[in-house]
Design a protein around this motif. Structure first.
Motif, short mmCIF file in Angstrom:
data_model
loop_
_atom_site.label_atom_id
_atom_site.label_comp_id
_atom_site.label_asym_id
_atom_site.label_seq_id
_atom_site.Cartn_x
_atom_site.Cartn_y
_atom_site.Cartn_z
N ARG A 186 8.13 -5.37 -26.56
CA ARG A 186 8.00 -4.99 -25.13
C ARG A 186 6.91 -3.71 -25.48
O ARG A 186 7.28 -2.71 -26.28
CB ARG A 186 9.43 -4.16 -24.67
N ARG A 187 5.75 -3.84 -24.92
CA ARG A 187 4.85 -2.90 -25.09
C ARG A 187 4.97 -1.79 -24.09
O ARG A 187 5.15 -1.84 -22.70
CB ARG A 187 3.24 -3.28 -24.87
N LEU A 188 5.13 -0.61 -24.69
CA LEU A 188 5.62 0.60 -23.97
C LEU A 188 4.39 1.38 -23.46
O LEU A 188 4.28 2.14 -22.51
CB LEU A 188 6.72 1.58 -24.28
N ALA A 189 3.39 1.47 -24.37
CA ALA A 189 2.30 2.28 -24.13
C ALA A 189 1.12 1.60 -25.00
O ALA A 189 1.33 1.03 -25.84
CB ALA A 189 2.32 3.84 -24.52
N THR A 190 -0.22 1.82 -24.50
CA THR A 190 -1.22 1.40 -25.42
C THR A 190 -2.44 2.36 -25.16
O THR A 190 -2.47 3.21 -24.17
CB THR A 190 -1.81 -0.13 -25.13
N THR A 191 -3.43 2.20 -25.62
CA THR A 191 -4.77 3.13 -25.54
C THR A 191 -5.52 2.69 -24.38
O THR A 191 -5.50 1.20 -24.25
CB THR A 191 -5.71 3.31 -26.65
N ILE A 192 -5.92 3.48 -23.48
CA ILE A 192 -6.84 3.22 -22.22
C ILE A 192 -8.53 2.99 -22.52
O ILE A 192 -9.26 2.64 -22.06
CB ILE A 192 -6.62 3.70 -21.13
N ASP A 193 -8.77 3.51 -23.93
CA ASP A 193 -10.09 3.56 -24.34
C ASP A 193 -9.87 3.37 -26.13
O ASP A 193 -9.80 2.03 -26.52
CB ASP A 193 -10.81 4.71 -24.05
N ASP A 194 -10.34 4.39 -26.88
CA ASP A 194 -10.33 4.22 -28.22
C ASP A 194 -9.03 4.22 -28.64
O ASP A 194 -8.00 4.55 -28.49
CB ASP A 194 -11.07 5.43 -28.80
N ALA A 195 -8.92 3.50 -30.13
CA ALA A 195 -7.65 3.66 -30.81
C ALA A 195 -7.88 4.96 -31.56
O ALA A 195 -8.86 5.36 -31.88
CB ALA A 195 -7.63 2.37 -31.78
#
Lengths: 359, 206
Positions: free
Chosen positions: A168-177
């Motif tokens: 379950r993905r709770l968060a990710t980057t909206i631009d760069d890693a």
């Protein structure tokens, strides 16, 4: 290239599964042999740092050219290191994505051909699942579910790991890693490539409070990461000409740590039943990041699990291990399986604002 | 028994050759699907076959990805079977195929789509089989200086259009035709022949 601390020679006991893992999704080409009871019989890795260093980042076309020349020799060396032949292997696990597609195809097609010729099953592994399960290779006590911060040059995600193939993905980057931000900062400061170790080394001589830098999204209700603004602020700080490279590096690293901590703390609040806080991916090799996350886990009464540094950066042992876990769960793939440039671990995750869909 | 793999162009082509004779072959025009189609094709072909003693593969030039897919498979099969892996160029294969089909053909120009508006060009003579020019990546205007009436390959039509005369034929390499390659044309090391240096430019370079 070469041995690892827990490499063993001389084969294996009867009845224990043995997996050959192949990795070629970015700038590392690697082959490893891992058993179902977590013994790493061999792992070989050919980095391309020297080839990419003049460019200050990974050049996909150069990466793709290098993989095809070195992968089969690495497989031969790994088999020799372990004292086994392909006939002793129970399955071939190869990264099938996400990543630079030209490299992924080389590793996947190599895996398919080895599987066909040796008459063994193929396991097509999601590179991110390799990272996500690698802590279980390093720590037999780590049980599902756990909260994973996956933080590398290509990814920055918080995942609730419920089981093999269940994320379950709770968060990710909206631009760069985050790792990308390290590489770009190193390039801006002229510290060299790869950027992570270079920034960490420069930061040791600097003051983490010397340069005021933003902490994008920290304290906001949305769960995600953002590092593009931080990179731009580093550029402005450099151009101001009043700060040393060490102070900028240290202040940048502190800003990244603060972002990772704030977002991870937020995820911990919703990760019901997590047995541990786990970090994986290349940025997990950063000492400051590790120390801060260990403190955070301690404050929440959770064990902190971080694989050794070599297992955090790209490698084939984690792919072999993910292959072992998938094989044990009865998950194998056909020889027609496609390589995927984009392959999210949690395909049901809502698309984050501004984010790509690669993972 | 020899297995030949050719994925350097839009064709995904494999063949089993025994003593210069075609035992079995698969030839499909797949465009970009080599990584999915190739190994199942080989599985179909080798299912009922005694062990191969050699793997031969098209090293390019051609499709950047296709060339590497073919080489990855060939090298892995060579490793798993414990047999040697050898290579040939796509241009030589197309030339021997053309000569085999047309008795009256004395020379042929092979032109393949390259990068940045260029084409990979190599000219061949029939007897004895030889390259008249080394492999080169040329702009259409330079490629148009080739004198052979027949031009074959993915850039044949573009070359003939630039030249204004002659015959163009978009032949695709067929793995089974590797049996026609005279030594040492089929005995190259199994490494990619890209025909061009990488496009990446160093920071600050023009």
């Amino acid at each position: 290239m070469g041995g690892c601390p827990n490499a063993m020679r001389g084969g294996r006991e009867a009845g224990m599964t043995l997996i050959l893992g192949l990795e070629s999704s970015c700038d590392e080409t690697a082959a490893a042999l891992v058993t179902g009871d977590r013994r790493i019989l061999a792992h070989r890795l050919a980095g391309q740092e020297a080839a990419h260093r003049p460019y200050g980042g990974v050049v996909p076309e150069i990466a793709a050219r290098a993989h095809v020349e070195v992968l089969t020799p690495l497989v031969e060396q790994a088999l020799a290191d372990a004292g086994v032949t392909l006939a002793d292997v129970d399955a071939i696990a190869a990264t099938a994505g996400p990543g630079l597609i030209g490299g992924v195809m080389v590793g996947l097609v190599t895996g398919k051909a080895l599987a066909l010729a040796a008459g063994k099953p193929l396991v097509a592994v999601n590179h991110l699942e390799g990272h996500a399960l690698s802590p279980r290779l390093a720590d037999p006590a780590l049980a599902f579910p756990y909260l994973l911060l996956l933080v590398s040059g290509g990814h920055c995600q918080l995942l609730f790991v419920e089981g093999v193939g269940r994320y379950r993905r709770l968060a990710t980057t909206i631009d760069d890693a985050a790792g990308e931000a390290f590489d770009k900062t190193a390039k801006l400061l002229g510290l060299g490539f790869p950027g992570g170790p270079a920034v960490e080394a420069a930061a040791r001589a600097g003051n983490p409070r010397a340069v005021p830098l933003p902490r994008p999204l920290v304290g906001t209700a949305e769960p995600h990461f953002s590092f593009a603004g931080l990179k731009s602020a580093v550029l402005r700080a450099r151009d101001a000409g009043v700060h040393s490279a060490g102070d900028i590096a240290a202040s940048f690293q502190q800003a990244v740590v603060d972002c990772l901590l704030d977002r991870t703390r937020r995820a911990l609040a919703v990760a019901d039943g997590a047995t541990a806080l786990v970090v994986a991916g290349g940025v997990a090799a950063n000492g400051a990041v590790r120390a801060a996350l260990a403190d955070l886990a301690h404050a929440h009464g959770l064990p902190f699990v971080a694989p050794p540094g070599w297992l955090c950066t790209d490698n084939a042992a984690m792919i072999a291990w993910a292959g072992a876990e998938r094989l044990a769960a009865g998950l194998t793939d056909g020889l027609d399986v496609a390589a995927r440039a984009r392959w999210p671990l949690d395909p049901t995750a809502e698309k984050a604002r501004g984010a790509g869909v690669k993972a | 028994m020899e297995l030949v793999i050719d994925t350097a162009t839009a064709a995904c082509s494999v063949a089993l050759i025994d003593d210069g004779r075609i035992v079995a072959e698969r030839h499909e025009v797949v465009g970009r699907g080599h990584a999915e189609r190739l190994v199942p094709q080989i599985a179909e072909l080798t299912e009922a076959t005694p062990a191969c003693t050699l793997v031969r593969v098209d090293c390019g030039p051609g499709s950047f990805t296709g060339v590497r897919v073919g080489l990855a498979a060939a090298r892995a099969l060579g490793l798993a079977w414990g047999v040697p892996v050898r290579g040939y160029t796509s241009t030589a294969l197309l030339a021997v195929s053309a000569f085999a089909r047309e008795d009256a053909l004395d020379a042929v120009c092979v032109a393949l789509i390259g990068g940045h508006g260029e084409m990979f060009v190599q000219r061949f003579a029939r007897s004895p089989f030889a390259a008249i020019t080394p492999l080169a990546s040329l702009l259409p205007a330079d490629a148009a200086l080739s004198p052979e009436p027949l031009v074959i390959g993915s850039a044949a039509a573009a070359l003939v259009a630039a030249r204004g005369w002659g015959e163009a034929r978009e032949d695709l390499p067929r793995a089974a035709d590797a049996r026609l390659l005279p030594p040492p044309w089929g005995d190259l090391p199994p490494s990619p022949i890209y025909g061009r240096a990488p496009d990446a430019k160093l920071p600050g370079a023009a």
